[in-house]
Design a protein around this motif. Structure first.
Motif, PDB file in Angstrom:
ATOM      1  N   THR A 217       0.846  -1.191   0.000  1.00 25.73           N
ATOM      2  CA  THR A 217       0.000   0.000   0.000  1.00 25.73           C
ATOM      3  C   THR A 217       0.884   1.244   0.000  1.00 25.73           C
ATOM      4  O   THR A 217       0.681   2.176  -0.790  1.00 25.73           O
ATOM      5  CB  THR A 217      -0.916   0.018   1.251  1.00 25.73           C
ATOM      6  OG1 THR A 217      -1.638  -1.211   1.280  1.00 25.73           O
ATOM      7  CG2 THR A 217      -1.879   1.186   1.230  1.00 25.73           C
ATOM      8  N   GLY A 238      -3.448   6.888  -3.714  1.00 25.97           N
ATOM      9  CA  GLY A 238      -3.266   5.506  -4.156  1.00 25.97           C
ATOM     10  C   GLY A 238      -3.357   5.404  -5.665  1.00 25.97           C
ATOM     11  O   GLY A 238      -4.201   6.031  -6.288  1.00 25.97           O
ATOM     12  N   ILE A 242      -4.704  -0.055  -6.325  1.00 21.40           N
ATOM     13  CA  ILE A 242      -5.030  -0.401  -4.933  1.00 21.40           C
ATOM     14  C   ILE A 242      -6.378   0.188  -4.490  1.00 21.40           C
ATOM     15  O   ILE A 242      -6.677   0.205  -3.307  1.00 21.40           O
ATOM     16  CB  ILE A 242      -3.915   0.005  -3.938  1.00 21.40           C
ATOM     17  CG1 ILE A 242      -3.663   1.523  -3.943  1.00 21.40           C
ATOM     18  CG2 ILE A 242      -2.644  -0.750  -4.182  1.00 21.40           C
ATOM     19  CD1 ILE A 242      -2.970   2.001  -2.679  1.00 21.40           C
ATOM     20  N   LEU A 249      -9.646   2.811   2.728  1.00 17.36           N
ATOM     21  CA  LEU A 249      -8.285   3.346   2.581  1.00 17.36           C
ATOM     22  C   LEU A 249      -8.298   4.862   2.383  1.00 17.36           C
ATOM     23  O   LEU A 249      -7.386   5.420   1.801  1.00 17.36           O
ATOM     24  CB  LEU A 249      -7.567   2.664   1.415  1.00 17.36           C
ATOM     25  CG  LEU A 249      -7.115   1.228   1.665  1.00 17.36           C
ATOM     26  CD1 LEU A 249      -6.480   0.619   0.430  1.00 17.36           C
ATOM     27  CD2 LEU A 249      -6.118   1.166   2.830  1.00 17.36           C
ATOM     28  N   ALA A 283      -7.584   4.892  -2.742  1.00 19.18           N
ATOM     29  CA  ALA A 283      -6.882   5.082  -1.465  1.00 19.18           C
ATOM     30  C   ALA A 283      -6.396   6.518  -1.439  1.00 19.18           C
ATOM     31  O   ALA A 283      -5.939   7.038  -2.453  1.00 19.18           O
ATOM     32  CB  ALA A 283      -5.691   4.127  -1.382  1.00 19.18           C
TER      33      ALA A 283
END
Ligand SMILES: Nc1ncnc2c1ncn2[C@@H]1O[C@H](COP(=O)(O)OP(=O)(O)OP(=O)(O)O)[C@@H](O)[C@H]1O
Ligand SMILES: [Mg+2]
Length: 586
Positions: A217, A238, A242, A249, A283
């Protein structure tokens, strides 16, 4: 006789506690926030049985003297605000003066505290609101507050506590939020004597994310910063790969406080539109700093929501900050070969076959380029050639490419090669062209040699009539042709690969389904997505070399080329380094 009585203070506190102390995790949040407000640089949280048995927080903060320790558990006692003006610019995490009183009214609490100018500390015990005398106690500078048997006198609330594992996951979540926002503090979380996290100060946000989530991550985050109009944003965004199925997230911090905010969530979603599948959540770890006077935190019992005085500014700054970063970044999906020592290939995997075929045709000895005839080059896309700014990129550098299974294109790149989903990429290209051209004037259209007549229901006809402006904007001309029939007379040039009748039916579906709920711009965007999908080449469609060249060239010139308008990847990159590793060459 009247039925109404005034509740005693303890009852009032117990009821008020319901708003602040929902479960053990709320206790962890309140105690750790107090430690941070007390200037602690080291905080240890020890929990037993998911917090149902014990929650203890120890800090090395400023501590409390005897007088403060004795009053800290009384309702409405705080050292953080004094006059109403203070509420306009709250810089501490707490300010209501009710957390300790609420906790102490629903559990057995023991607090030990010492300030640095004294040699010993004091302790106090409170059992569901009834307080003991203060006792002198030896202690380090700082405070420890231990909370036992939460809700033990409130069986109805105790019953609602979940299993130790579930309660522990809520505690870990609160711990994560606070640890992300305070990287200069050492944090330790211990459950049933086992250390779950030991986070050291100054390790940086990326390694904290790696420890709290995963190294993968942390590696997939793009860092960006902006400082405009009184808003300082540092964001770790992100990559599309992801994106999660929920907002788990997404962490937003405002001046060090974890918040949830619908404007900010919307700005994030909007910024990623087209880069990820709309059903997924990007994310994003965002740290926002702005003057305390520019928002009100006194709107929610647990302070998780705030009210921005200029929410539009916050929205537009965040949107711009994320968009700029995403646009400046190569978001192509990178292929990750399996980590096993011997790579395994599934024979029925179309991509694997494509790779193997690529190598067969391009092995060093017999290296040759796929034939490129003048004839095939001339047969460019009917749709895109008229508008394209291409030709600088692939033809000049004589990149090798090939189409496999009439669905994917494998093309050589500087770093290795790339496998392209021809439909996804062409859909994105068409969408970007449409988006650019649709404006004040209608899209360029052409008269159909033979008007296409289609049958529609009364409801569909009404929808078309009610949206005549949008239809005109698209460059579509429809005229009534009998009771339930219309004739399509003109159709946009950019959509010449689409079948006009099917297109109009899809259009009426979108308009009747979403016409009332979406604003004009969003509705138009939905229509353009659908149009791009209809007009794009399909999987299974053979392309000429010229058409492939056109696609590859357009890929270089359009924005967001790494994903189709629905957010699915349009290309997967394979690097030579990765391949060499897999073939044991390095
Ligand atoms: N760990 C600590 N170290 C030093 N002082 C503390 C600590 N915990 C609490 N206090 C003192 O006790 C007071 C009461 O704490 P409490 O959490 O009830 O209220 P608050 O933090 O002021 O506001 P809120 O209810 O919004 O959290 C604080 O204002 C602070 O002065
Ligand atoms: Mg507090």
């Amino acid at each position: 006789m009247g039925r109404i009585t005034v509740l005693d203070e303890n009852m009032v506190n117990m009821i008020a506690a319901g708003e602040v102390i929902e479960r053990p995790a709320s206790v962890v949040k309140e105690l750790v926030e107090n430690s941070i407000d007390a200037g602690a640089t080291k905080i240890t949280v020890a929990v037993e049985d998911g917090g149902r048995k014990l929650i203890s927080v120890t800090d090395n903060g400023c501590g409390m003297d005897a007088e403060d320790l004795s009053s800290a558990f009384e309702p409405h006692t705080t050292s953080k605000v004094k006059i109403s003006d203070d509420l306009r610019a709250i810089s501490t995490l707490g300010f209501r003066g009710e957390a300790l009183a609420s906790i102490a009214s629903v559990a057995q609490v023991r607090a030990v505290s010492r300030i640095n100018v004294e040699l010993a500390g004091n302790s106090i015990e409170i059992d569901c609101g009834s307080k003991s005398e203060l006792m002198p106690t030896s202690a380090d500078v700082g405070t420890t507050i231990a909370v036992r048997d939460i809700f033990y006198k409130l069986p109805a609330r105790r019953k609602f506590l979940k299993s130790a594992n579930t309660e522990m996951s809520h505690i870990a979540e609160q711990f994560t939020r606070i640890a992300l926002a305070n990287t200069s503090i050492d944090f330790t979380l211990v459950h049933n004597g086992r250390e779950m996290y030991r986070l050291t100060a100054e390790q940086g946000i990326r390694s904290r994310i790696a420890e709290l989530f995963s190294p993968e991550t942390a590696d997939a985050l793009l860092e960006t910063e902006s400082d405009e109009k009184g808003l300082h944003i540092t964001a770790y965004l992100g990559k599309p790969a992801i994106a999660a199925t929920s907002g788990r997230l997404q962490y937003i911090f405002l001046n060090g406080r974890f918040i949830r905010d619908k404007f900010i969530s919307h700005a994030i979603k909007e910024a990623y539109r087209g880069s990820i599948d709309p059903s997924r959540f990007p994310a994003a770890f965002m740290f926002i700093r702005m003057p305390y006077e520019d928002y009100d935190v006194n709107v929610h019992p647990t302070k998780i929501e705030v009210r921005f005085y200029n929410a539009n500014l916050v929205h537009s700054q965040i949107l711009a900050c994320i968009r700029e970063k995403l646009l400046a970044t190569d978001l192509d999906t990178m292929a990750r070969a399996p980590q096993a020592s011997v790579p395994t290939f599934r024979r029925d995997n179309r991509i694997t076959e494509a790779m193997e075929e690529f190598f067969r045709r391009h092995r060093p000895a017999g290296q040759r380029q796929i034939p490129f005839t003048a004839d095939s080059a001339e047969r460019n896309f009917r749709v895109t050639s008229a508008n394209s700014t291409m030709q600088p990129a692939y033809a000049e550098t004589s990149r090798k490419f090939m189409q496999v299974h009439d669905s994917f294109i494998i093309a050589e790149s500087d770093e290795g090669f790339v496998i392209i989903d021809q439909h996804a990429l062409h859909e994105r290209i068409t969408y970007e062209h449409l988006r650019k051209r649709v404006g004040d004037n209608p899209l360029e259209s052409q008269k159909l040699l033979v008007p296409e007549s289609i049958q529609l229901s009364k409801a569909q006809l009404d929808v078309l009539e009610n949206n005549s402006g949008l239809i005109e904007k698209l460059g579509i001309e429809i005229v009534p042709f009998g009771l339930k029939t219309v004739a399509i007379q003109s159709f946009p040039v950019l959509l010449s690969k689409a079948e006009p009748g099917d297109f109009i039916r899809d259009l009426t579906d979108i308009l009747s389904e979403k016409g009332d709920t979406l604003d004009g711009d969003t509705l138009l965007d939905e229509v353009l997505h659908m149009a791009a999908c209809r007009a794009a080449v399909k999987a299974g469609q053979k392309l000429t070399d010229g058409e492939i060249e056109q696609l590859l060239a357009d890929k270089e010139t359009i924005e967001h080329s790494s994903h189709c308008p629905h957010g699915r990847p349009s290309a997967i990159k394979f690097t030579l380094t990765e391949l060499e590793k897999q073939f044991k060459r390095t």
